[in-house]
Design a protein around this motif. Structure first.
Motif: not given
Lengths: 115, 118
Positions: B75-79
């Motif tokens: 579950f990765s977060l991209k900003i």
């Protein structure tokens, strides 16, 4: 509207003393949570209240820790015979109820330092 | 018991660039929720984005999006278009959908400190 508030913001106490940390949840929120965040770590669950009762206290580390919520609103986390290892930020959160869909809103925490 | 792991203690990004924060988790449950929280120096945890495990579509909130890989338990977060105000500690968190049996708690990872360089 007002968010979750916690008092005091910072507390310094001597080893062996008793401390109380207070949490005022968002008005109307029936669920209330306490977490402990040690330096450089993520928050760890301590206890969850649904209304006045502790629905889950499995995260309390030992019997020196106790929490109450007598009227289903304000909660107090009580720590007896404090130890240096209790030093941490204590976070409180509230949600509309304990359902998984409902967001937990966090307060700014109380930083406890035991000297 | 569920566990959440963030393997990047620190990350940095140039302003206006894109950065991805990683998170893996372990659970035997089939239904759950995943979250990314932001914690600035003020200490107040702020919800950034939420993903329901039963939804295949990745969640998006403005410049924030996730890459949810259920089979890989990732579950990765991209900003995107990083801003100076994005600088903070970011925590990945897990919550069971079965509150009757697994409780209502959040389980957090260790956090990733994000620095945004001007």
């Amino acid at each position: 509207g007002a968010g979750v508030s916690q008092t005091p913001s910072n507390k310094v106490t001597e080893k062996g003393k008793y401390v109380e940390l207070r949490c005022d949840p968002i008005s109307g929120h029936t669920a209330l949570y306490w977490y402990r965040q040690s330096l450089g770590q993520g928050p760890e669950f301590l206890i969850y209240f649904q209304g006045t009762g502790a629905a889950d206290d499995s995260g309390l580390p030992n019997d020196r820790f106790f929490a109450v919520r007598p009227e289903g609103s304000v909660s107090t986390l009580k720590i007896q015979r404090t130890e240096r290892g209790d030093s941490a930020v204590y976070l409180c959160a509230s949600s509309l109820n304990g359902g998984a869909l409902h967001e937990q809103y966090f307060g700014p925490g109380t930083r406890l330092t035991v000297t | 018991a569920q566990t959440v792991t963030q393997s990047q203690p620190e990350m940095s990004v140039q302003e206006a660039e894109t950065v991805t924060l990683s998170c893996t988790y372990d659970t035997s449950e089939s239904d759950y929720y995943l979250f990314w929280y932001k914690q600035p120096p003020s200490r107040q945890m702020i919800l950034v984005i939420r993903q329901e495990a039963y939804k295949q579509q990745n969640a998006t909130e403005n410049r924030f999006s996730v890459n949810f890989q259920k089979a890989a338990k990732s579950f990765s977060l991209k900003i995107s278009d990083s801003q100076l105000g994005d600088a903070a500690m970011y925590f990945c968190a897990y919550r069971s959908a079965f509150v009757e049996t697994s409780g209502s708690r959040l389980t957090f990872g260790e956090g990733t400190q994000l620095t945004v360089n001007p």
